[in-house]
Scaffold this active site. Structure first.
Site, mmCIF file in Angstrom:
data_model
loop_
_atom_site.group_PDB
_atom_site.id
_atom_site.type_symbol
_atom_site.label_atom_id
_atom_site.label_comp_id
_atom_site.label_asym_id
_atom_site.label_seq_id
_atom_site.Cartn_x
_atom_site.Cartn_y
_atom_site.Cartn_z
ATOM 1 N N LYS A 1 10.178 -0.062 15.439
ATOM 2 C CA LYS A 1 9.654 1.247 14.988
ATOM 3 C C LYS A 1 8.257 1.408 15.564
ATOM 4 C CE LYS A 1 8.327 2.121 10.515
ATOM 5 N NZ LYS A 1 6.879 2.438 10.653
ATOM 6 N N GLU B 1 6.625 10.319 6.994
ATOM 7 C CA GLU B 1 5.810 9.869 5.855
ATOM 8 C C GLU B 1 4.747 10.902 5.472
ATOM 9 O OE1 GLU B 1 4.026 5.981 6.408
ATOM 10 O OE2 GLU B 1 2.959 6.103 4.501
HETATM 11 O O1 KIV Z 1 4.732 -0.435 7.451
HETATM 12 C C1 KIV Z 1 5.493 0.103 6.640
HETATM 13 O O2 KIV Z 1 5.845 -0.455 5.586
HETATM 14 C C2 KIV Z 1 5.961 1.455 6.948
HETATM 15 C C3 KIV Z 1 6.548 2.241 5.832
HETATM 16 C C4 KIV Z 1 5.450 2.748 4.968
HETATM 17 C C5 KIV Z 1 7.434 3.326 6.325
HETATM 18 O O3 KIV Z 1 5.820 1.909 8.046
#
Ligand code: KIV
Length: 261
Positions: free
Chosen positions: A110, A179
């Site tokens: 991600k 988010e």
């Molecule tokens: O780092 C994380 O836990 C995240 C979530 C808040 C989506 O990116």
């Protein structure tokens, strides 16, 4: 059974997708088989390491924790966060994402960013690395933006989010995390995209939800963001149990005959 990206795509408009963070094998094992997907978020830099933001998280840290999560969870779809500073250019993103894929069993990485990350996502996708995109409130931008700011509050911000989401999908992102965004904007993005949209602080109408485990289980109890629902008072339960242990040791009630060789 292993949750695959095609399974998650088939849930769009049919079934809500559940995602939770995990940073170690112990918790990952507890969440596995009941949750669809586990995110090894760089939020671990805050909740596990006690830093004030995610900016100082390192690639080594993310790989170490992703390996642990993959050891604990065999069936959830596992996403590993690329930390700040590891994907400024498509080329260094490819080198670092390849390292994550080679050294862990993560199903996807991600990364945070809008349409300016489209080229990076395309390059990773073309090189067999599945990418989950993250827009809206992006924690890695908290220092440069001077805090955590809810997005989509005005027309300009809404249009930017809609354009970013579309560009990231077109570039090949397999899922989108959104988010800290106004509910109606997240709803419109969810409607406009074919890929699943997972919300955190983005209201009721996304394809799924993600929460940080230590927030939702009440282990991080200093502060509760508005969007978090607490399902357990973890910190209180643990502190009480430890106090009981201390009392037992001090009163010579532990160990008893049952606990000796
Ligand atoms: O780092 C994380 O836990 C995240 C979530 C808040 C989506 O990116």
């Amino acid at each position: 059974m292993k949750v695959t990206i095609s399974k998650l795509h088939s849930y769009k408009n049919n079934k809500k997708i559940t995602m939770i963070t995990a940073y170690d094998a112990l918790f990952a094992k507890m969440f596995d088989n009941i949750i669809d997907t586990i995110l090894v978020g760089d939020s671990l830099n805050m909740s596990f390491y006690g830093e004030n933001d995610t900016v100082s998280a390192t690639l080594e840290q993310m790989i170490y924790h992703t390996k642990a999560v993959c050891n604990g969870a065999k069936n959830a779809y596992i996403i590993s966060d690329m930390p700040f500073g590891t994907y400024q250019t498509p080329q260094n993103a490819l080198i670092n994402a390849t390292k994550i894929f080679k050294e862990t069993k993560a199903d996807a990485i991600k990364l945070e960013g809008g349409k300016e990350k489209a080229q990076t996502i395309k390059l990773l996708t073309d090189n067999a690395i599945a990418v989950v995109a993250h827009i809206g409130l992006m924690p890695q931008f908290s220092r440069s933006e001077g805090g955590y700011k809810v997005k989509g509050k005005d027309e300009q911000s809404k249009i930017k989010l809609l354009e970013d989401a579309k560009a990231l999908e077109e570039a090949g992102a397999v899922m989108l995390v959104i988010e800290g965004v106004k509910e109606e904007v997240a709803q419109e993005i969810t409607k406009n995209l074919k890929i699943p949209v997972i919300g955190i602080g983005a209201g009721r109408y996304t394809d799924g939800q993600v929460l940080v485990w230590s927030d939702m289980l009440g282990f991080f109890d200093e502060f509760k963001p508005k969007f978090v629902k607490r399902y357990l008072n973890g910190a209180e339960i643990v502190k009480n149990a430890v106090k009981n242990y201390i009392n037992d040791v001090e009163d010579s009630k532990f160990p008893t005959e049952a606990e000796i060789y």
